[in-house]
Design a protein around this motif. Structure first.
Motif, mmCIF file in Angstrom:
data_model
loop_
_atom_site.group_PDB
_atom_site.id
_atom_site.type_symbol
_atom_site.label_atom_id
_atom_site.label_comp_id
_atom_site.label_asym_id
_atom_site.label_seq_id
_atom_site.Cartn_x
_atom_site.Cartn_y
_atom_site.Cartn_z
ATOM 1 N N GLY A 14 -5.797 2.172 8.112
ATOM 2 C CA GLY A 14 -5.485 3.271 7.219
ATOM 3 C C GLY A 14 -6.627 4.208 6.939
ATOM 4 N N CYS A 15 -7.810 3.925 7.385
ATOM 5 C CA CYS A 15 -8.940 4.836 7.229
ATOM 6 C C CYS A 15 -9.211 5.428 8.596
ATOM 7 C CB CYS A 15 -10.164 4.090 6.706
ATOM 8 S SG CYS A 15 -11.503 5.191 6.254
ATOM 9 N N LYS A 16 -8.855 6.677 8.783
ATOM 10 C CA LYS A 16 -8.727 7.251 10.117
ATOM 11 C C LYS A 16 -10.025 7.851 10.625
ATOM 12 C CE LYS A 16 -5.460 9.976 8.766
ATOM 13 N NZ LYS A 16 -4.430 11.027 8.814
ATOM 14 N N ASN A 17 -10.196 7.754 11.933
ATOM 15 C CA ASN A 17 -11.175 8.578 12.624
ATOM 16 C C ASN A 17 -10.574 9.970 12.664
ATOM 17 O OD1 ASN A 17 -12.392 10.036 14.848
ATOM 18 N ND2 ASN A 17 -13.310 8.093 15.443
ATOM 19 N N ASN A 32 -3.129 7.843 0.659
ATOM 20 C CA ASN A 32 -1.675 7.748 0.635
ATOM 21 C C ASN A 32 -1.267 6.281 0.680
ATOM 22 O OD1 ASN A 32 -1.080 10.500 0.534
ATOM 23 N ND2 ASN A 32 -1.287 10.725 2.755
ATOM 24 N N GLY A 33 -0.266 5.934 -0.069
ATOM 25 C CA GLY A 33 0.164 4.544 -0.135
ATOM 26 C C GLY A 33 -0.776 3.722 -1.003
ATOM 27 N N LYS A 34 -0.590 2.422 -0.984
ATOM 28 C CA LYS A 34 -1.421 1.534 -1.786
ATOM 29 C C LYS A 34 -2.848 1.506 -1.244
ATOM 30 C CE LYS A 34 2.261 -1.547 -3.353
ATOM 31 N NZ LYS A 34 2.755 -2.958 -3.403
ATOM 32 N N LYS A 38 -8.636 -3.595 3.172
ATOM 33 C CA LYS A 38 -9.529 -3.679 4.323
ATOM 34 C C LYS A 38 -10.536 -2.534 4.346
ATOM 35 C CE LYS A 38 -6.332 -6.226 7.287
ATOM 36 N NZ LYS A 38 -5.586 -6.230 8.573
ATOM 37 N N ASN A 39 -10.250 -1.479 3.599
ATOM 38 C CA ASN A 39 -11.147 -0.330 3.549
ATOM 39 C C ASN A 39 -11.778 -0.102 2.186
ATOM 40 O OD1 ASN A 39 -10.742 0.506 6.293
ATOM 41 N ND2 ASN A 39 -8.745 1.284 5.687
ATOM 42 N N TRP A 40 -11.141 -0.616 1.123
ATOM 43 C CA TRP A 40 -11.633 -0.369 -0.233
ATOM 44 C C TRP A 40 -11.583 -1.656 -1.042
ATOM 45 C CZ3 TRP A 40 -13.933 4.159 -0.851
ATOM 46 C CH2 TRP A 40 -13.583 5.196 0.028
ATOM 47 N N VAL A 41 -12.682 -1.936 -1.738
ATOM 48 C CA VAL A 41 -12.794 -3.151 -2.545
ATOM 49 C C VAL A 41 -13.095 -2.750 -3.988
ATOM 50 C CG1 VAL A 41 -13.997 -5.334 -2.882
ATOM 51 C CG2 VAL A 41 -13.666 -4.428 -0.563
ATOM 52 N N ASP A 55 -2.350 7.685 -6.222
ATOM 53 C CA ASP A 55 -1.214 8.478 -6.675
ATOM 54 C C ASP A 55 -1.305 9.869 -6.069
ATOM 55 O OD1 ASP A 55 1.115 9.105 -8.313
ATOM 56 O OD2 ASP A 55 -0.258 10.305 -9.536
ATOM 57 N N ASN A 56 -0.299 10.232 -5.298
ATOM 58 C CA ASN A 56 -0.214 11.581 -4.746
ATOM 59 C C ASN A 56 -1.467 11.982 -3.974
ATOM 60 O OD1 ASN A 56 1.180 13.995 -4.288
ATOM 61 N ND2 ASN A 56 0.271 14.987 -6.084
ATOM 62 N N GLY A 57 -1.960 11.053 -3.151
ATOM 63 C CA GLY A 57 -3.101 11.345 -2.310
ATOM 64 C C GLY A 57 -4.448 11.284 -3.006
ATOM 65 N N LYS A 58 -4.492 10.623 -4.172
ATOM 66 C CA LYS A 58 -5.749 10.519 -4.908
ATOM 67 C C LYS A 58 -5.991 9.076 -5.340
ATOM 68 C CE LYS A 58 -5.584 15.251 -6.657
ATOM 69 N NZ LYS A 58 -5.532 16.138 -7.846
ATOM 70 N N LEU A 59 -7.255 8.706 -5.369
ATOM 71 C CA LEU A 59 -7.676 7.436 -5.955
ATOM 72 C C LEU A 59 -7.898 7.666 -7.441
ATOM 73 C CD1 LEU A 59 -8.775 4.496 -5.778
ATOM 74 C CD2 LEU A 59 -11.009 5.507 -5.260
#
Length: 225
Positions: A14-17, A32-34, A38-41, A55-59
């Motif tokens: 989910g963390c794109k090149n 986007n999404g939960k 694997k990318n954020w702790v 929410d809506n593309g924001k952390l």
């Protein structure tokens, strides 16, 4: 060689090149999404009315106490991190104009696993890293520190004039540069802090940091310099 993680792995998690045909563009996160573990702790102090979510593309960091959200990909060499960030002040239970903070060039000299802390600020004193606390202490201080890994949080610079403090509901563009032996912290295209260091770690981590506030973060990107 920078970033030892393949673009295939990043696409799967989910963390794109963001541009596989352009070597300088390394990572992008649209939240986007939960929040993908694997990318954020997230490390969040266990207090009531505290939550971290997308929410809506924001952390969204909406917490009564301390919060760190680590980018779970090791960073190496020269790179630039950019993102947008806003401190929400609109009458919410945790709405407080304070603490647009970041950790970077972070390593734990005593533990191969960095992600072992509760979110309480004092838990991070024994890390080696750079730290900016922008608008700390209820928006009265903006400080630049180098943590030495032994509890010493060396103050490198401090800028407490109103220009360097926070504005409510303002969309900040933040940039962190690591290049050769220099690192710098930029706000809305203005360099706030810079430090020279002959011993940047070979591998380190970046993290969002705050406490008792309500914030939104988006448009996170990492570039090869």
């Amino acid at each position: 060689m920078l970033f030892l993680i393949s673009s295939i792995y990043l696409l799967q998690t989910g963390c794109k090149n963001i541009n596989p045909n352009h070597q300088k563009d390394l990572y992008s996160e649209n939240f986007n999404g939960k929040l993908n573990p694997k990318n954020w702790v997230p490390e969040i102090e266990p207090l009531a009315n505290s939550k971290v979510y997308t929410d809506n593309g924001k952390l969204v960091l909406d917490t009564k106490g301390g919060i760190s959200v680590w980018f779970n990909q090791p960073l190496q060499g020269n790179y630039i991190i950019t993102f947008k960030r806003k401190i929400i002040v609109n009458g919410g239970v945790n709405d407080r104009l304070s603490d647009l903070n970041v950790f970077w060039l972070t390593e734990d000299p005593a533990n191969a696993n960095l992600f072992t802390r509760s979110g309480k600020f004092e838990d991070y004193d024994n890390l080696k890293m750079y730290y900016v606390g922008m608008g700390g202490n209820t928006n009265t201080t903006t400080r630049f520190r180098k943590y030495q890994g032994n509890g010493d949080r060396k103050l490198l610079a401090e800028k407490n004039d109103a220009h360097y403090l926070l504005k409510a509901n303002h969309e900040y563009q933040i940039k962190i540069i690591v290049k050769d032996d220099i690192t710098s912290f930029w706000v809305d295209d203005e360099k706030f802090f810079e430090a020279t260091d002959e011993h940047f770690p070979n591998k380190s981590y970046f993290g969002f940091r705050s406490t008792f506030s309500h914030q939104e973060i988006w448009d996170f990107k990492v570039f090869k310099d």
